[in-house]
Motif scaffolding. Structure first.
Motif, PDB file in Angstrom:
ATOM      1  N   THR A 133       5.583   1.315   9.595  1.00 22.81           N
ATOM      2  CA  THR A 133       4.135   1.145   9.776  1.00 22.81           C
ATOM      3  C   THR A 133       3.757  -0.330   9.726  1.00 22.81           C
ATOM      4  O   THR A 133       2.945  -0.801  10.538  1.00 22.81           O
ATOM      5  CB  THR A 133       3.385   1.937   8.683  1.00 22.81           C
ATOM      6  N   ALA A 134       4.338  -1.045   8.784  1.00 23.32           N
ATOM      7  CA  ALA A 134       4.038  -2.479   8.684  1.00 23.32           C
ATOM      8  C   ALA A 134       4.429  -3.194   9.976  1.00 23.32           C
ATOM      9  O   ALA A 134       3.669  -4.018  10.500  1.00 23.32           O
ATOM     10  CB  ALA A 134       4.774  -3.082   7.489  1.00 23.32           C
ATOM     11  N   ALA A 135       5.605  -2.861  10.499  1.00 28.05           N
ATOM     12  CA  ALA A 135       6.059  -3.525  11.727  1.00 28.05           C
ATOM     13  C   ALA A 135       5.178  -3.163  12.912  1.00 28.05           C
ATOM     14  O   ALA A 135       4.927  -3.998  13.788  1.00 28.05           O
ATOM     15  CB  ALA A 135       7.520  -3.168  12.012  1.00 28.05           C
ATOM     16  N   PHE A 154       0.838  -1.199   0.000  1.00 25.91           N
ATOM     17  CA  PHE A 154       0.000   0.000   0.000  1.00 25.91           C
ATOM     18  C   PHE A 154       0.876   1.254   0.000  1.00 25.91           C
ATOM     19  O   PHE A 154       1.886   1.305   0.717  1.00 25.91           O
ATOM     20  CB  PHE A 154      -0.905   0.024   1.234  1.00 25.91           C
ATOM     21  N   ASN A 155       0.458   2.248  -0.785  1.00 25.58           N
ATOM     22  CA  ASN A 155       1.182   3.512  -0.805  1.00 25.58           C
ATOM     23  C   ASN A 155       1.234   4.096   0.591  1.00 25.58           C
ATOM     24  O   ASN A 155       0.209   4.139   1.283  1.00 25.58           O
ATOM     25  CB  ASN A 155       0.484   4.525  -1.727  1.00 25.58           C
TER      26      ASN A 155
END
Ligand code: SF4
Length: 116
Positions: free
Chosen positions: A26-28, A19-20
């Motif tokens: 953020t993923a972590a 995702f942009n």
């Protein structure tokens, strides 16, 4: 989000970072705090403190620091290590003037400009 919770951590990380605007931090954060998966978010405090202490090479980018620090810490310690490094960065190892005399990690720290 159940489908994400059921994915292996690397598959979930790859899915999130498609995702942009979703980078490794953020993923972590989603993986660690929402899904309880072993991921190590590197924010500005974690990045600064780990660089000063010597837990990662100084020149390493923040993107490179994510897999590096995941290899340094045992997965079961990611959550506590992340929170403790943020606290150290906010309260003692400030960006402009680290309060080294008060630092509990002083003896372990490699920072060449440690304050006396
Ligand atoms: S000794 Fe100083 S530079 Fe090292 S982690 Fe502590 S506050 Fe930061």
């Amino acid at each position: 989000m159940q489908f994400l919770a059921d994915m292996p951590v690397e598959e979930a990380r790859n899915w999130l970072t498609k995702f942009n605007g979703v980078g490794p931090k953020t993923a972590a954060i989603v993986l660690c705090f929402s899904l309880g998966k072993p991921a190590f978010p590197v924010d500005t405090h974690v990045y600064r403190v780990t660089g000063r202490i010597g837990l990662r090479p100084e020149k390493m980018t923040v993107e490179q620091a994510h897999p590096h620090l995941e290899a340094v810490f045992p997965p079961e310690t990611y959550y506590a290590a992340h929170l403790n490094l943020i606290r150290l960065g906010r309260e003692i190892c400030n960006a402009r003037k680290p309060l080294c005399p008060k630092c509990p990690a002083r003896k372990l720290c490699d920072y060449k400009d440690k304050t006396k």
